[in-house]
Design a protein around this motif. Structure first.
Motif, PDB file in Angstrom:
ATOM      1  N   VAL A   1       0.861  -1.174   0.000  1.00 19.12           N
ATOM      2  CA  VAL A   1       0.000   0.000   0.000  1.00 19.12           C
ATOM      3  C   VAL A   1       0.897   1.224   0.000  1.00 19.12           C
ATOM      4  N   ALA A   2       0.750   2.073  -0.992  1.00 16.61           N
ATOM      5  CA  ALA A   2       1.599   3.263  -1.126  1.00 16.61           C
ATOM      6  C   ALA A   2       0.977   4.413  -0.353  1.00 16.61           C
ATOM      7  N   ALA A   3       1.248   4.445   0.938  1.00 11.68           N
ATOM      8  CA  ALA A   3       0.742   5.517   1.794  1.00 11.68           C
ATOM      9  C   ALA A   3       1.612   5.582   3.023  1.00 11.68           C
ATOM     10  N   ALA A   4       1.592   6.716   3.687  1.00 13.72           N
ATOM     11  CA  ALA A   4       2.409   6.903   4.884  1.00 13.72           C
ATOM     12  C   ALA A   4       1.517   6.925   6.115  1.00 13.72           C
ATOM     13  N   LEU A   5       2.045   6.462   7.212  1.00 13.96           N
ATOM     14  CA  LEU A   5       1.332   6.547   8.469  1.00 13.96           C
ATOM     15  C   LEU A   5       1.427   7.977   9.002  1.00 13.96           C
ATOM     16  N   PRO A   6       0.494   8.456   9.815  1.00  9.50           N
ATOM     17  CA  PRO A   6      -0.677   7.734  10.325  1.00  9.50           C
ATOM     18  C   PRO A   6      -1.907   7.837   9.420  1.00  9.50           C
ATOM     19  N   THR A   7      -1.738   8.308   8.165  1.00  8.71           N
ATOM     20  CA  THR A   7      -2.885   8.481   7.276  1.00  8.71           C
ATOM     21  C   THR A   7      -3.252   7.211   6.541  1.00  8.71           C
ATOM     22  N   LEU A   8      -2.442   6.140   6.685  1.00  8.85           N
ATOM     23  CA  LEU A   8      -2.693   4.898   5.979  1.00  8.85           C
ATOM     24  C   LEU A   8      -4.038   4.300   6.385  1.00  8.85           C
ATOM     25  N   ARG A   9      -4.845   3.994   5.383  1.00  6.68           N
ATOM     26  CA  ARG A   9      -6.138   3.370   5.611  1.00  6.68           C
ATOM     27  C   ARG A   9      -6.401   2.359   4.504  1.00  6.68           C
ATOM     28  N   THR A  10      -7.269   1.421   4.755  1.00  5.44           N
ATOM     29  CA  THR A  10      -7.672   0.475   3.730  1.00  5.44           C
ATOM     30  C   THR A  10      -9.187   0.502   3.619  1.00  5.44           C
ATOM     31  N   ASP A  11      -9.693  -0.120   2.567  1.00  8.55           N
ATOM     32  CA  ASP A  11     -11.150  -0.210   2.417  1.00  8.55           C
ATOM     33  C   ASP A  11     -11.694  -1.490   3.025  1.00  8.55           C
ATOM     34  N   GLU A  12     -10.860  -2.204   3.779  1.00  8.46           N
ATOM     35  CA  GLU A  12     -11.271  -3.448   4.407  1.00  8.46           C
ATOM     36  C   GLU A  12     -11.270  -3.292   5.922  1.00  8.46           C
ATOM     37  N   PRO A  13     -12.427  -3.415   6.563  1.00 12.39           N
ATOM     38  CA  PRO A  13     -12.462  -3.286   8.024  1.00 12.39           C
ATOM     39  C   PRO A  13     -11.635  -4.360   8.703  1.00 12.39           C
ATOM     40  N   ARG A  14     -10.945  -3.969   9.748  1.00 16.62           N
ATOM     41  CA  ARG A  14     -10.127  -4.854  10.576  1.00 16.62           C
ATOM     42  C   ARG A  14      -9.021  -5.535   9.778  1.00 16.62           C
ATOM     43  N   ALA A  15      -8.523  -4.876   8.735  1.00 15.24           N
ATOM     44  CA  ALA A  15      -7.380  -5.384   7.989  1.00 15.24           C
ATOM     45  C   ALA A  15      -6.124  -5.270   8.847  1.00 15.24           C
ATOM     46  N   LEU A  16      -5.149  -6.149   8.604  1.00 14.60           N
ATOM     47  CA  LEU A  16      -3.858  -6.032   9.260  1.00 14.60           C
ATOM     48  C   LEU A  16      -2.983  -5.110   8.439  1.00 14.60           C
ATOM     49  N   LEU A  17      -2.259  -4.260   9.130  1.00 18.60           N
ATOM     50  CA  LEU A  17      -1.348  -3.326   8.478  1.00 18.60           C
ATOM     51  C   LEU A  17       0.045  -3.524   9.047  1.00 18.60           C
ATOM     52  N   ALA A  18       1.039  -3.503   8.181  1.00 17.76           N
ATOM     53  CA  ALA A  18       2.431  -3.668   8.616  1.00 17.76           C
ATOM     54  C   ALA A  18       3.281  -2.594   7.964  1.00 17.76           C
ATOM     55  N   GLN A  19       4.280  -2.175   8.708  1.00 19.80           N
ATOM     56  CA  GLN A  19       5.224  -1.199   8.184  1.00 19.80           C
ATOM     57  C   GLN A  19       6.608  -1.495   8.732  1.00 19.80           C
ATOM     58  N   GLY A  20       7.615  -1.235   7.926  1.00 19.54           N
ATOM     59  CA  GLY A  20       8.989  -1.286   8.396  1.00 19.54           C
ATOM     60  C   GLY A  20       9.616  -2.658   8.306  1.00 19.54           C
ATOM     61  N   GLN A  21      10.934  -2.663   8.402  1.00 16.26           N
ATOM     62  CA  GLN A  21      11.698  -3.897   8.414  1.00 16.26           C
ATOM     63  C   GLN A  21      12.667  -3.873   9.580  1.00 16.26           C
ATOM     64  N   GLY A  22      13.212  -5.053   9.891  1.00 15.76           N
ATOM     65  CA  GLY A  22      14.156  -5.139  10.993  1.00 15.76           C
ATOM     66  C   GLY A  22      13.521  -4.683  12.294  1.00 15.76           C
ATOM     67  N   ALA A  23      14.285  -3.927  13.084  1.00 18.07           N
ATOM     68  CA  ALA A  23      13.795  -3.454  14.374  1.00 18.07           C
ATOM     69  C   ALA A  23      12.629  -2.489  14.236  1.00 18.07           C
ATOM     70  N   GLY A  24      12.436  -1.919  13.059  1.00 16.03           N
ATOM     71  CA  GLY A  24      11.347  -0.980  12.839  1.00 16.03           C
ATOM     72  C   GLY A  24      10.042  -1.622  12.413  1.00 16.03           C
ATOM     73  N   PHE A  25       9.989  -2.945  12.374  1.00 14.56           N
ATOM     74  CA  PHE A  25       8.787  -3.645  11.937  1.00 14.56           C
ATOM     75  C   PHE A  25       7.656  -3.469  12.954  1.00 14.56           C
ATOM     76  N   ARG A  26       6.456  -3.184  12.447  1.00 19.99           N
ATOM     77  CA  ARG A  26       5.263  -3.025  13.279  1.00 19.99           C
ATOM     78  C   ARG A  26       4.066  -3.624  12.557  1.00 19.99           C
ATOM     79  N   VAL A  27       3.152  -4.237  13.325  1.00 21.46           N
ATOM     80  CA  VAL A  27       1.885  -4.742  12.804  1.00 21.46           C
ATOM     81  C   VAL A  27       0.774  -4.322  13.756  1.00 21.46           C
ATOM     82  N   TRP A  28      -0.323  -3.849  13.192  1.00 24.24           N
ATOM     83  CA  TRP A  28      -1.481  -3.526  13.997  1.00 24.24           C
ATOM     84  C   TRP A  28      -2.729  -3.803  13.179  1.00 24.24           C
ATOM     85  N   GLN A  29      -3.856  -3.686  13.796  1.00 24.05           N
ATOM     86  CA  GLN A  29      -5.120  -3.980  13.136  1.00 24.05           C
ATOM     87  C   GLN A  29      -5.904  -2.707  12.913  1.00 24.05           C
TER      88      GLN A  29
END
Length: 312
Positions: free
Chosen positions: A281-309
């Motif tokens: 998904v080509a977007a930056a946080l915290p504005t990143l959104r999807t059209d799917e409710p309760r989708a999982l979102l991930a950003q970053g690699q290595g120590a910067g990796f994050r996943v949230w719902q």
């Protein structure tokens, strides 16, 4: 890196300052979890190993270990999950493969069928997901699924670090701190109880298995009923994890753990449901959104990796 949406649980790689929280969680497992032993020095080593793996430049899986933690909206570590990049790199990875054999006597007009356990290394080279544990007070609201699926999101973000097959070795049936299967099969060879041997495995590795484990096929009909019924049976606390694995496409194809006979399930990496559904998904946080409710979102690699719902 952009900030995460505030007030939302998320999964991240473990940090050195999580040690006390991990030790508290380990004390709640009741034993039998190799990846979360109640031993401070071992947990510190696991954290250091995970942090080192994240810093390394990896083009192919070797013998890396990654430890993820679930951080609550209040900033507390309430769960863990782990990944192994390549099994069998340092020492063979042992499983029991369950098969069936039938004997027929025409003279006695009798047919006898039984299962046989074969000690195998069929998963050498595969990756493994494991170590899934949630604080009892955090086992609601979809946090278990978030933590479990974060491992596949991690693989998607770091595909070159993992193999073509992923397995999960589920905790087996244990009664009052003892494993009926261990007591009947391996205990006499090791001269120790299940929890003692499991802790030794967590702290020192499993070379002692190669040294002492019985290598000949074992006819399950010669085992006590309690041991036979434990083969392929998950611990009651592992049943939800098994269901989540099956929903991801993992299948039980007759393999079980050599300690407690818990089921070992497997899947092709690229066919794991969460992995196969991932898309950039080509977007930056915290504005990143999807059209799917309760989708999982991930950003970053290595120590910067994050996943949230994503929120509803």
């Amino acid at each position: 890196m952009s900030a995460l949406p505030a007030g939302r649980p998320f999964v991240r790689p473990v940090r050195e300052d999580d040690l006390d929280s991990l030790l508290d969680l380990a004390g709640l497992t009741g034993g039998g979890m190799t990846n979360l032993p109640p031993d401070r020095a071992t947990l510190a080593e696991k954290i250091a190993r995970s942090e080192a793996a994240l810093r390394a430049q990896i083009t192919a899986p070797q013998d890396e270990f990654y430890l993820l933690v679930l951080e609550s909206a209040q900033g507390q570590v309430v769960g863990t999950a782990s990944l192994f990049s390549r099994l069998g790199a340092k020492w063979p990875f042992y499983s029991y493969k369950v098969s069936r054999v039938t004997h027929v006597s025409r003279d006695l007009e009798r047919t006898f069928s039984t299962r046989i356990l074969h000690l195998v290394n069929d998963f050498d080279g595969a990756s493994e997901v494991g170590g899934l544990f949630l604080h009892p007070e955090a086992r609601s609201g979809g946090l278990g699924a978030l933590l479990a699926r974060s491992r596949y999101m991690f693989i998607a973000q770091h595909r070159q670090r993992f193999g073509e097959v992923v397995i999960a070795d589920l905790r087996g049936w244990v009664e009052n701190g003892t494993s009926p299967f261990w007591d009947a099969v391996a205990g006499p060879f090791f001269g120790s109880g299940f929890l003692e041997a499991d802790l030794h495995n967590a702290v020192h590795g499993n070379q002692f298995i190669a040294d002492l484990m019985p290598r000949y096929p074992i006819y399950t009909s010669m085992l006590p009923e309690a041991a036979r019924s434990a083969i392929g049976r998950p611990h009651e606390s592992s049943v939800p994890a098994l269901r989540m694995l099956q929903a991801e496409g993992f299948a039980h194809e007759g393999y079980c753990d050599i300690f407690d006979a818990g089921p070992t399930v497997q899947a092709r990496t690229d066919r794991i449901r969460t992995f196969s559904l991932c898309r950039p998904v080509a977007a930056a946080l915290p504005t990143l959104r999807t059209d799917e409710p309760r989708a999982l979102l991930a950003q970053g690699q290595g120590a910067g990796f994050r996943v949230w719902q994503e929120a509803d």
